[in-house]
Design a protein around this motif. Sequence first.
Motif, PDB file in Angstrom:
ATOM      1  N   PRO A  73       0.851  -1.190   0.000  1.00 61.39           N
ATOM      2  CA  PRO A  73       0.000   0.000   0.000  1.00 61.39           C
ATOM      3  C   PRO A  73       0.883   1.235   0.000  1.00 61.39           C
ATOM      4  O   PRO A  73       2.074   1.161   0.355  1.00 61.39           O
ATOM      5  CB  PRO A  73      -0.791  -0.131   1.310  1.00 61.39           C
ATOM      6  CG  PRO A  73       0.062  -0.980   2.191  1.00 61.39           C
ATOM      7  CD  PRO A  73       0.791  -1.933   1.266  1.00 61.39           C
ATOM      8  N   ALA A  74       0.323   2.359  -0.409  1.00 61.47           N
ATOM      9  CA  ALA A  74       1.106   3.592  -0.520  1.00 61.47           C
ATOM     10  C   ALA A  74       0.368   4.744   0.136  1.00 61.47           C
ATOM     11  O   ALA A  74      -0.867   4.749   0.209  1.00 61.47           O
ATOM     12  CB  ALA A  74       1.379   3.919  -1.989  1.00 61.47           C
ATOM     13  N   VAL A  75       1.136   5.717   0.600  1.00 61.91           N
ATOM     14  CA  VAL A  75       0.558   6.935   1.173  1.00 61.91           C
ATOM     15  C   VAL A  75       1.253   8.140   0.552  1.00 61.91           C
ATOM     16  O   VAL A  75       2.481   8.223   0.541  1.00 61.91           O
ATOM     17  CB  VAL A  75       0.703   6.976   2.709  1.00 61.91           C
ATOM     18  CG1 VAL A  75       0.210   8.315   3.254  1.00 61.91           C
ATOM     19  CG2 VAL A  75      -0.069   5.822   3.356  1.00 61.91           C
ATOM     20  N   VAL A  76       0.447   9.057   0.033  1.00 60.99           N
ATOM     21  CA  VAL A  76       0.951  10.313  -0.522  1.00 60.99           C
ATOM     22  C   VAL A  76       1.007  11.344   0.595  1.00 60.99           C
ATOM     23  O   VAL A  76      -0.012  11.633   1.245  1.00 60.99           O
ATOM     24  CB  VAL A  76       0.041  10.794  -1.663  1.00 60.99           C
ATOM     25  CG1 VAL A  76       0.473  12.177  -2.147  1.00 60.99           C
ATOM     26  CG2 VAL A  76       0.063   9.799  -2.814  1.00 60.99           C
ATOM     27  N   LEU A  77       2.184  11.879   0.849  1.00 66.17           N
ATOM     28  CA  LEU A  77       2.406  12.867   1.914  1.00 66.17           C
ATOM     29  C   LEU A  77       2.426  14.272   1.321  1.00 66.17           C
ATOM     30  O   LEU A  77       3.130  14.530   0.340  1.00 66.17           O
ATOM     31  CB  LEU A  77       3.733  12.582   2.613  1.00 66.17           C
ATOM     32  CG  LEU A  77       3.813  11.248   3.376  1.00 66.17           C
ATOM     33  CD1 LEU A  77       5.264  10.905   3.686  1.00 66.17           C
ATOM     34  CD2 LEU A  77       2.993  11.309   4.649  1.00 66.17           C
TER      35      LEU A  77
END
Length: 316
Positions: A73-77
């Motif tokens: 999974p990925a998270v855009v900061l």
Amino acid sequence: MMIKKAKFMFLVVLAGFSLFSCSNEDKSTNTDTTTTTPPATTDAQTFKDVAYATTSSAQKIDIYVPAGVGPFPAVVLIHGGAFKAGDKGMESANAAKLVSNGYVAISVNYRLSGEAVFPAAVHDCKAAIRFVRANATTYKINPNKIGSWGSSAGGNLSAIIGTSGGDTFLEGTQGTYLTTSSTVQATIDWFGPINFASMVPEALALGFPTTYNVANESQYLGIADANNPENIALVNKANPSKYIDANDPPFWIQAGSVDPLIPYTQSFNFYNDLKAILGESKVGYELIEGAGHGGALFSTDANLNKAISFFDSKLK
């Protein structure tokens, strides 16, 4: 003969990996993903200053990939800075926390208000999401499991990304992958300004100085005064609450009880607006007693673990 057999087996494994990374795709994240070869290494990797569009030199991201095969999974900061300052490097600590917990972290630079006014920053953040989703295989990302996380101005941008999926005005035409979805599946908003038109009266009601103003938000919108009722139509376009519908992802919202820059009631009112449409089970809110505008109480390991726990429950 052995060489040919080994080559055949490698192609079979590679094909299986590609099928796995694209499985379970739903219509909300339907994407025109590129077909690029996944990295051969299983080591952690960092990709700096990757261009996601070409309109501005600001349109770059840093991508931090954890060790392992993936997909992750990925998270855009999305960094803060009153919409007029800041840099993706400000999110390196949160990126490290995400990577250590099995997430690809993507830290975004976007056009600041001195270069381009609203909705340019929203267009950029959405273009960055489209880029990483379209290139999910390259960066070991599960394209169906992408979240957003921002603080202050970045909190506003994270929130509006969460609520405005598919909105034509806010989607923009930045970057190459215009038919790829920019929706996210989980959103964290740390003390973001939400309704610029009500910030001054809310601040005064909480005992802020009478000199309180919304100059930064006004500059972001390209107007003289976001508090002027004559500007309400434009102010509403930058208000994440105005885009809420039942298809929005789960939200986690935090604010500081003594934040001198953004009245914590902005976060609380947004929470209530979300809860009314999404239901209480999809929206969380916490007022951190004694916390200001970010700072040590937000960045404790215990508090960062709350953010990770939220993403784990929605993206894993």
